[in-house]
Design a protein around this motif. Structure first.
Motif, mmCIF file in Angstrom:
data_model
loop_
_atom_site.group_PDB
_atom_site.id
_atom_site.type_symbol
_atom_site.label_atom_id
_atom_site.label_comp_id
_atom_site.label_asym_id
_atom_site.label_seq_id
_atom_site.Cartn_x
_atom_site.Cartn_y
_atom_site.Cartn_z
ATOM 1 N N PHE B 78 0.841 -1.199 0.000
ATOM 2 C CA PHE B 78 0.000 0.000 0.000
ATOM 3 C C PHE B 78 0.880 1.254 0.000
ATOM 4 N N PRO B 79 0.370 2.375 -0.510
ATOM 5 C CA PRO B 79 1.141 3.624 -0.404
ATOM 6 C C PRO B 79 1.401 3.982 1.067
ATOM 7 N N VAL B 82 -1.317 5.262 3.710
ATOM 8 C CA VAL B 82 -2.278 4.411 4.438
ATOM 9 C C VAL B 82 -1.591 3.241 5.157
ATOM 10 N N ALA B 86 -2.944 -0.199 7.433
ATOM 11 C CA ALA B 86 -2.604 -1.602 7.151
ATOM 12 C C ALA B 86 -1.941 -2.240 8.370
#
Lengths: 80, 709
Positions: B78-79, B82, B86
């Motif tokens: 994920f970027p 975020v 996570a």
């Protein structure tokens, strides 16, 4: 414009850009983490918000917005 | 869960969730999942991809918490924006190990640093250990796992070399390079920003990894140099596994070193270089050099001596190899009678049966086989280096197979250099596939052999015996330094520094401070002529530069004149300096002047320096460094590696100097550096080394203390 109206239109834009059912979008829904938006789709969302609300947004700041409620607040600053 | 348990789960997961994957080929989130799938991961895979119902035919989950079964490892793509969400879900799911691939953390500035701190906090709260962020990923080639949790294009072959890298981009280049040479890996780890698991944790894990025999590491920064040295020494002494490194990047400390001698002589990279050598880590400058040495260590036995046999089918390359061997401190083996007899019988009369053995240009596999197998059996030979040049009658593949076959029966190292490129390619391929280290040039082959031999010596050396000098008066030094700090002194000139050294068992020269010319005469008579006279002022650091020292003063009249001369110079150059007096000291004639010093390195801690002394120290830069504490072996090594050692060992009829007294002084200095962290820098310049058996003296010294907080 009423906050609830902005919210409804934001959800509608998101559903249209990400091609998902609008009913799955909540106020705290995160575009990336909850809806799987990638970087290109994030740019598309910014463009679609600008068109929908007829405003020109600061792109860097707009891309930092990640949830529906944040988007409503952010767009609201351009409509005041 | 401890870090090592976390790493065990990272390398041997039974299930992996790829969190944030997608269906867009050619993107990192997609390719990570695709690599795990296509490279045949032996466990269960779970794609976590909000908005997708399946990835590459595998059912996808919106959130990791939606997966019903336990998940051993999460690979997160994920970027960074975020990542905290996570990580929180990992905590909720009970996942204890992760690889964070995504960039956008510490490396991008303040905002990224905040994000990195945030995920570290969440990880700590949920007892999660992770590699990354900002990394290429992790590969375990072991058939029971077969995990390519990376976005490298292809999985490498299985092998006994582990590769760790702080740079992800370098990893892909290394994988490509290695694949072309059939170099396999046990583990391949890109550890990125090392926000949680760092190189020390990974080295400790690899120490006990049965699949790893050689460890390679690319580093851009060493955050805890002492810990790196400790774990490296532990690995080498307990398991005998060699560690090779490329350490890139030079810190600014070297460029802006303090004006003092030791400070300016010890650039950070020089200290790093010395520290790595002290720890037994083989430092390389290029990827090619690192792999040239790694394959020698990973594929073949490590030679216990340095006598090599060179076998060639061409005179020129044989001579080149012989030159390179000698340059690299190898010895050309003298063959025993049995070898010579076999060569006479089986090689043509035109062959050169002495080392290097020239089997002549028309040699085919049978001649190579005889030459290689005979030298490998010779007790005077510690390893064989085979050279081949492609000539029209050279059966390259058959010769390669013969070399492989002979090598498989022997317990000595066997390397090869099939010179050229296109014609020898198939032969090289055979050698590489069968783990015969191959080198394009004989020079690289000799260098690799030397490195392997040096590693044998590294394994033999004793780094554990560190003396504790019982006669070092810690209490007295503590009092002296505390007193100086109370007086807010940070620069301690000779009159303060000498008592410190004396208390630590350093021989010093008799002397005292005179505040009048008459005093000076009295002191000179007490200590005996000749004397040295020096300005004493905390405001004057480099006495010699301002004409503050007069040597070889031999009479009352000269004492008077020297006294006035020094004071005049001091007043002229430093009118505001507070002058304590003139130090009158017994002068030693003869002996060799060297410099000893202490400095603090931000990564490695206390460092001791040795070099040629006097005014030449900055000209020749003939210095060596070691991280304190250390024992006699290390002290001797730091003396031997300087050119100054040649002067000390006695040249052109000069008597050898007392090197053992010097070694003793270096060890005492190391103990002083460890015992008193408040000493930022210390110079003994000069330390005069007298003839063998007569000891030495600290003739001048100064100390810089850290500022009291």
């Amino acid at each position: 414009m009423e906050r609830s109206e902005i919210q409804n239109r934001v959800k509608s834009v998101i559903a249209s850009v990400l091609e998902i059912d609008e009913s799955t979008i909540g106020d705290d829904t995160n575009f990336i983490f909850d809806l799987g938006a990638d970087s290109m789709q994030s740019l598309e969302l910014v463009a679609a918000f600008e068109e929908e609300f007829d405003v020109e947004m600061d792109e860097d700041k707009a891309l930092e917005v990640q949830t529906v409620s944040d988007a409503v607040g952010f767009i609201g600053t351009y409509l005041d | 869960m401890g870090v090592q348990e976390g790493l065990q789960q990272i390398f041997h997961p039974e299930s992996i969730a790829v969190v944030g994957t997608n269906r867009k080929k050619g993107t990192v989130p997609h390719d990570i999942f695709a690599n795990l799938l296509q490279d045949n991961f032996q466990g269960v895979l779970y794609p976590v991809s909000p908005g997708e119902h399946a990835i590459s035919g595998v059912k996808a989950y919106k959130y990791i918490v939606d997966i019903e079964d336990p998940v051993d490892l999460a690979v997160i793509v994920f970027p960074s924006s975020v990542m905290h969400l996570a990580m929180k879900q990992l905590g909720e799911k009970g996942v204890k190990s992760a690889i964070i691939i995504s960039a956008g953390f510490r490396e991008v500035g303040e905002k990224g640093k905040e994000r990195e701190e945030q995920i570290k906090e969440i990880a700590a709260e949920h007892d999660i250990h992770f590699i990354g962020p900002n990394c290429l990923g992790v590969i375990n080639t072991g058939p029971a796992v077969h995990m390519n949790a990376s976005f490298a294009r292809k999985m490498p072959e299985e092998g006994n070399i582990a590769f760790l890298s702080q740079s992800g981009a370098l990893c892909t280049a290394v994988l490509d390079y290695a694949r072309s040479k059939h170099i396999g890996f046990s583990k391949f780890i890109s550890f990125g920003n090392k926000a949680d698991i760092n190189e020390i944790d990974l080295l400790r894990y690899l120490k006990d990894d049965p699949k790893t025999d050689v460890i390679l590491i690319y580093l851009e920064e060493i955050s805890d140099g002492r810990a790196l040295m400790d774990v490296a020494q532990e690995i080498i002494s307990e398991t005998g596994k060699p560690i090779l490194t490329i350490k890139a990047g030079r810190t600014e400390e070297g460029a802006t070193a303090a004006a003092s001698h030791t400070g300016s002589l010890a650039g950070s990279d020089e200290v790093c270089d010395a520290a790595l050598r002290q720890a037994g880590i083989i430092r390389c400058t290029t990827i090619e050099e690192m792999f040239n040495k790694a394959i020698a260590l990973a594929y073949q036995p490590i030679p216990s001596k340095n006598r090599v046999a060179i076998i060639t089918n061409a005179g020129g390359p044989g001579v080149l190899a012989a030159d390179a061997a000698v340059r690299e401190d190898l010895e050309l083996a003298s063959f025993n009678d049995e070898t010579t007899e076999i060569f006479k019988k089986h090689l043509p009369s035109t062959a050169n049966i002495k080392n290097p053995v020239d089997v002549i240009g028309d040699a085919r596999a049978d001649r190579y086989r005889v030459a290689v197998s005979t030298t490998m059996k010779d007790d005077n030979v510690d390893g064989t280096l085979v050279i081949l040049t492609p000539q029209s009658m050279t059966d390259i593949e058959a010769i390669a197979e013969a070399v492989v076959e002979v090598g498989s029966h022997e317990s000595k190292p066997l390397y090869a250099s099939f010179m050229g490129e296109a014609d020898v390619a198939t032969g090289i391929d055979i050698l590489q596939r069968h783990k015969i280290p191959h080198y394009i040039l004989p020079e690289s082959m000799c260098s690799a052999f030397t490195s392997a031999y040096q590693f044998h010596n590294i394994r033999q050396r004793d780094t554990n015996t560190i003396p504790k000098f019982a006669d070092a008066d810690t209490k007295q030094v503590s009092n002296l330094l505390e007193e100086a700090q109370t007086e807010c002194l940070t620069h301690l000139p000779e009159m303060y520094a000498t008592p410190v050294l004396k208390a630590y068992g350093f021989p010093t020269l008799p002397g005292g401070i005179a505040t009048s010319a008459e005093d000076a005469v009295k002191m000179a008579q007490e200590v005996g002529y000749p004397v040295v006279m020096k300005i004493m002022s905390k405001d004057i650091v480099h006495k010699i530069d301002i004409g503050g020292i007069v040597l070889n003063v031999i009479s009352e009249d000269e004492v008077h004149r020297a006294y006035q001369y020094i004071l005049k110079n001091a007043h002229k150059s430093s009118p505001d300096a507070e002058i304590d007096g003139i130090y009158v000291q017994k002068m030693v004639t003869g002996g060799e002047e060297v410099i000893l010093g202490i400095k603090r390195d931000p990564s490695f801690g206390p460092v001791v320096m040795f070099g040629l002394g006097g005014t030449y120290v900055e000209v020749f830069h003939d210095v060596s460094f070691r991280v304190a504490p250390f024992g006699p072996g290390t002290a001797d090594a730091m003396i031997h590696e300087t050119t100054a050692y040649n002067l000390l060992s006695g040249i052109r009829g000069k008597s050898p100097r007392d090197v053992s007294a010097l070694s003793d002084a270096l060890q005492r200095l190391a103990q002083l550096a460890v015992d008193f962290p408040m000493i930022q820098e210390l110079d003994i310049n000069p330390f005069i080394v007298l003839d063998d058996g007569e000891g030495g003296f600290a003739a001048d010294a100064r100390i810089m203390l850290s500022k009291q907080e």
